[in-house]
Design a protein around this motif. Structure first.
Motif, PDB file in Angstrom:
ATOM      1  N   TYR A 100       0.819  -1.221   0.000  1.00  0.00           N
ATOM      2  CA  TYR A 100       0.000   0.000   0.000  1.00  0.00           C
ATOM      3  C   TYR A 100       0.852   1.272   0.000  1.00  0.00           C
ATOM      4  N   LEU A 101       2.145   1.110   0.220  1.00  0.00           N
ATOM      5  CA  LEU A 101       3.014   2.292   0.225  1.00  0.00           C
ATOM      6  C   LEU A 101       3.521   2.660  -1.163  1.00  0.00           C
ATOM      7  N   PHE A 102       3.275   1.819  -2.169  1.00  0.00           N
ATOM      8  CA  PHE A 102       3.651   2.204  -3.531  1.00  0.00           C
ATOM      9  C   PHE A 102       2.876   3.430  -4.016  1.00  0.00           C
ATOM     10  N   PRO A 103       1.564   3.547  -3.781  1.00  0.00           N
ATOM     11  CA  PRO A 103       0.884   4.808  -4.138  1.00  0.00           C
ATOM     12  C   PRO A 103       1.471   6.020  -3.410  1.00  0.00           C
ATOM     13  N   LEU A 104       1.908   5.836  -2.164  1.00  0.00           N
ATOM     14  CA  LEU A 104       2.563   6.938  -1.447  1.00  0.00           C
ATOM     15  C   LEU A 104       3.834   7.359  -2.167  1.00  0.00           C
ATOM     16  N   LEU A 105       4.592   6.373  -2.672  1.00  0.00           N
ATOM     17  CA  LEU A 105       5.791   6.692  -3.448  1.00  0.00           C
ATOM     18  C   LEU A 105       5.421   7.420  -4.739  1.00  0.00           C
ATOM     19  N   GLY A 106       4.295   7.047  -5.352  1.00  0.00           N
ATOM     20  CA  GLY A 106       3.829   7.763  -6.547  1.00  0.00           C
ATOM     21  C   GLY A 106       3.492   9.210  -6.243  1.00  0.00           C
ATOM     22  N   VAL A 107       2.854   9.461  -5.094  1.00  0.00           N
ATOM     23  CA  VAL A 107       2.556  10.836  -4.690  1.00  0.00           C
ATOM     24  C   VAL A 107       3.840  11.633  -4.528  1.00  0.00           C
ATOM     25  N   ALA A 108       4.838  11.036  -3.890  1.00  0.00           N
ATOM     26  CA  ALA A 108       6.117  11.727  -3.688  1.00  0.00           C
ATOM     27  C   ALA A 108       6.781  12.057  -5.018  1.00  0.00           C
ATOM     28  N   CYS A 109       6.685  11.132  -5.985  1.00  0.00           N
ATOM     29  CA  CYS A 109       7.245  11.422  -7.315  1.00  0.00           C
ATOM     30  C   CYS A 109       6.507  12.586  -7.984  1.00  0.00           C
ATOM     31  N   GLY A 110       5.174  12.610  -7.881  1.00  0.00           N
ATOM     32  CA  GLY A 110       4.410  13.707  -8.479  1.00  0.00           C
ATOM     33  C   GLY A 110       4.715  15.050  -7.868  1.00  0.00           C
ATOM     34  N   ILE A 111       5.069  15.073  -6.583  1.00  0.00           N
ATOM     35  CA  ILE A 111       5.416  16.329  -5.909  1.00  0.00           C
ATOM     36  C   ILE A 111       6.812  16.802  -6.296  1.00  0.00           C
ATOM     37  N   THR A 112       7.757  15.880  -6.386  1.00  0.00           N
ATOM     38  CA  THR A 112       9.169  16.244  -6.503  1.00  0.00           C
ATOM     39  C   THR A 112       9.627  16.438  -7.939  1.00  0.00           C
ATOM     40  N   VAL A 118       9.130  13.264 -14.386  1.00  0.00           N
ATOM     41  CA  VAL A 118       7.879  12.762 -13.805  1.00  0.00           C
ATOM     42  C   VAL A 118       7.182  11.822 -14.778  1.00  0.00           C
ATOM     43  N   ARG A 119       7.321  12.049 -16.080  1.00  0.00           N
ATOM     44  CA  ARG A 119       6.721  11.131 -17.049  1.00  0.00           C
ATOM     45  C   ARG A 119       7.382   9.752 -16.989  1.00  0.00           C
ATOM     46  N   ILE A 120       8.711   9.745 -16.877  1.00  0.00           N
ATOM     47  CA  ILE A 120       9.421   8.470 -16.771  1.00  0.00           C
ATOM     48  C   ILE A 120       9.039   7.750 -15.477  1.00  0.00           C
ATOM     49  N   ALA A 121       8.964   8.518 -14.376  1.00  0.00           N
ATOM     50  CA  ALA A 121       8.667   7.900 -13.080  1.00  0.00           C
ATOM     51  C   ALA A 121       7.266   7.321 -13.050  1.00  0.00           C
ATOM     52  N   THR A 122       6.277   8.062 -13.575  1.00  0.00           N
ATOM     53  CA  THR A 122       4.906   7.561 -13.540  1.00  0.00           C
ATOM     54  C   THR A 122       4.697   6.378 -14.473  1.00  0.00           C
ATOM     55  N   ALA A 123       5.611   6.176 -15.432  1.00  0.00           N
ATOM     56  CA  ALA A 123       5.528   4.997 -16.301  1.00  0.00           C
ATOM     57  C   ALA A 123       6.278   3.812 -15.709  1.00  0.00           C
ATOM     58  N   PHE A 146      -2.684  -2.526  -7.318  1.00  0.00           N
ATOM     59  CA  PHE A 146      -1.554  -1.750  -6.793  1.00  0.00           C
ATOM     60  C   PHE A 146      -0.857  -0.951  -7.902  1.00  0.00           C
ATOM     61  N   SER A 147      -0.753  -1.525  -9.082  1.00  0.00           N
ATOM     62  CA  SER A 147      -0.101  -0.811 -10.190  1.00  0.00           C
ATOM     63  C   SER A 147      -0.915   0.420 -10.590  1.00  0.00           C
ATOM     64  N   TRP A 148      -2.242   0.218 -10.726  1.00  0.00           N
ATOM     65  CA  TRP A 148      -3.091   1.358 -11.108  1.00  0.00           C
ATOM     66  C   TRP A 148      -3.127   2.418 -10.012  1.00  0.00           C
ATOM     67  N   GLY A 149      -3.183   2.006  -8.766  1.00  0.00           N
ATOM     68  CA  GLY A 149      -3.171   2.972  -7.670  1.00  0.00           C
ATOM     69  C   GLY A 149      -1.890   3.789  -7.649  1.00  0.00           C
ATOM     70  N   THR A 150      -0.749   3.133  -7.897  1.00  0.00           N
ATOM     71  CA  THR A 150       0.531   3.848  -7.930  1.00  0.00           C
ATOM     72  C   THR A 150       0.573   4.835  -9.089  1.00  0.00           C
ATOM     73  N   PHE A 151       0.141   4.368 -10.273  1.00  0.00           N
ATOM     74  CA  PHE A 151       0.165   5.235 -11.458  1.00  0.00           C
ATOM     75  C   PHE A 151      -0.762   6.440 -11.284  1.00  0.00           C
ATOM     76  N   SER A 152      -2.004   6.200 -10.868  1.00  0.00           N
ATOM     77  CA  SER A 152      -2.977   7.291 -10.767  1.00  0.00           C
ATOM     78  C   SER A 152      -2.594   8.279  -9.675  1.00  0.00           C
ATOM     79  N   ALA A 153      -2.024   7.802  -8.560  1.00  0.00           N
ATOM     80  CA  ALA A 153      -1.632   8.727  -7.490  1.00  0.00           C
ATOM     81  C   ALA A 153      -0.559   9.697  -7.967  1.00  0.00           C
ATOM     82  N   GLY A 154       0.473   9.173  -8.618  1.00  0.00           N
ATOM     83  CA  GLY A 154       1.526  10.055  -9.110  1.00  0.00           C
ATOM     84  C   GLY A 154       1.046  10.984 -10.202  1.00  0.00           C
ATOM     85  N   LEU A 155       0.221  10.463 -11.117  1.00  0.00           N
ATOM     86  CA  LEU A 155      -0.250  11.276 -12.232  1.00  0.00           C
ATOM     87  C   LEU A 155      -1.164  12.400 -11.757  1.00  0.00           C
ATOM     88  N   VAL A 156      -2.094  12.086 -10.876  1.00  0.00           N
ATOM     89  CA  VAL A 156      -3.041  13.105 -10.414  1.00  0.00           C
ATOM     90  C   VAL A 156      -2.324  14.232  -9.678  1.00  0.00           C
TER      91      VAL A 156
END
Length: 399
Positions: A100-112, A118-123, A146-156
């Motif tokens: 469940y912490l992979f979406p949290l990592l996606g959020v951190a990528c979207g912020i930083t 960010v395009r490479i990271a979200t892919a 988990f994959s979709w949650g990680t992708f959507s969190a970072g992208l949004v």
């Protein structure tokens, strides 16, 4: 929950002032609640590693968010890399709720991250998540979730911050455009006042000199000249009021008549010729400014005895037979002061430069060049081949 927006390594403008801040993203650390519960429950072994991992994850995520929003790009990326190592490492070792912490990592990528990063990271991050979950024996449904949650969190998160950045850029652009409009209006107003008052004050000074000369030997003529001064002053007051409100529309016929009278009062014999169809309203107003400025220069600077104003279509030519250059400005006097003070509105006449040139060496001619240039026209001033000085203004068809 406004705060300082995250860094932008691409050098793009700041986000809007009301962009989400640090307080909006720190609560995402609660995505680790499942790992905390399983650690307390004893489901995750060894327990000390899970507790240490949770502490490291929380600290690194908070550090990533704080440094990102304080525009410390390199520390934020280092903290993000550490967070990714903790999440991937402990997810591989402990599995379970750590996924469940992979979406949290996606959020951190979207912020930083920004731009290509960010395009490479979200892919790449969802692919890494899928591999870890698959290696841990996850089902197809869990892998996709988990994959979709990680992708959507970072992208949004990345899209939201990018939109706030664009809004901030639009706000800054709107402010700059407003400031440019104010500056342009000030320039227009200063040009109008210069052209209006420069000509009018020149006429008043000439007529006042005539009154002083005629006061004793011809009181009747002096009284008529004084009446003209009063009329010119009243007309100037009306024109200034109209210029202030922005609705002044100078009639070319009136300007030519005023020019003839002003030149005659200054002792200059004037010939005015008009040929061709009458100009349109905008062209008339622009050519009226040329007449006003050209006559003012003749009265103030030329020492001429004859002048000619020739309007052919959209080309206006003003010539004089003057030979005198402008007198130097007196110490302490304004360059726009009355002609009697020995100063001129336009500085040295372009005739002294040795050849025709675009108007621009003095404030009046420079103002004419700017005014006509906005309409696609041109102004040239310089010595006439037959002697004297010549001012030529041309407007394109359709003005």
């Amino acid at each position: 929950m406004a705060g300082t927006p995250p860094p932008n390594p691409d050098g793009t403008p700041d986000e809007a002032p009301d962009a989400p801040g640090i307080g909006a993203f720190l609560p995402f650390v609660l995505l680790g609640a499942g790992a905390v519960w399983e650690t307390v429950d004893g489901s995750l072994r060894p327990g000390w590693l899970s507790w240490a991992g949770l502490a490291a994850m929380s600290a690194l995520y908070a550090l990533t968010v704080i440094t990102a929003f304080r525009r410390r790009t390199m520390p934020a990326r280092i903290a993000l890399a550490g967070l990714a190592a903790v999440v991937f490492g402990l997810s591989i070792v402990l599995g379970g709720a750590w996924y469940y912490l992979f979406p949290l990592l996606g959020v951190a990528c979207g912020i930083t991250l920004r731009g290509r990063a960010v395009r490479i990271a979200t892919a790449a991050l969802p692919l890494g998540t899928a591999l870890v979950v698959w290696a841990g024996g996850g089902t197809l449904e869990s892998i996709l979730a988990f994959s979709w949650g990680t992708f959507s969190a970072g992208l949004v998160v990345a899209v939201i911050l990018h939109l706030h950045m664009v809004i901030g850029e639009l706000n800054q652009t709107r402010q700059r455009l407003a400031e440019a409009a104010v500056a342009e209006e000030r320039l227009r107003f200063s040009r109008d006042l210069h052209d209006l008052l420069g000509h009018t004050l020149s006429v008043i000074v000439v007529k006042a000199e005539a009154v002083r000369r005629l006061a004793r030997r011809d009181p009747g003529q002096a009284e008529r000249q004084a009446a003209d001064i009063e009329a010119v002053g009243r007309q100037a007051l009306t024109e200034v009021r109209e210029a202030v409100t922005g609705y002044r529309a100078g009639g070319l016929a009136d300007e030519l008549a005023h020019a003839r009278d002003a030149l005659a009062a200054a002792g200059v014999r004037a010939r005015v010729r008009r040929t061709g169809p009458p100009p349109a309203a905008r062209a008339e107003a622009l050519l009226g400014w040329v007449v006003r400025e050209g006559v003012t220069n003749i009265i103030r600077h030329s020492g001429a005895t004859e002048a000619e104003i020739d309007l052919t279509g959209l080309t206006l030519t003003i010539r004089d037979n003057g030979t005198d250059g402008p007198q130097p400005t007196q110490s302490g006097s304004s360059p726009d002061g009355p002609a009697a003070s020995g100063s001129g509105t336009d500085g040295p006449r372009p005739a002294e430069s040795g050849g025709p040139q675009p108007a621009g060496s003095g404030s009046g001619l420079r103002g004419l060049a700017e005014r006509l240039g906005q309409a696609g026209g041109s102004v040239e001033a310089g010595p006439h081949p037959g002697g004297g000085f010549q001012l030529v203004a041309t407007l394109p068809p359709g003005v």
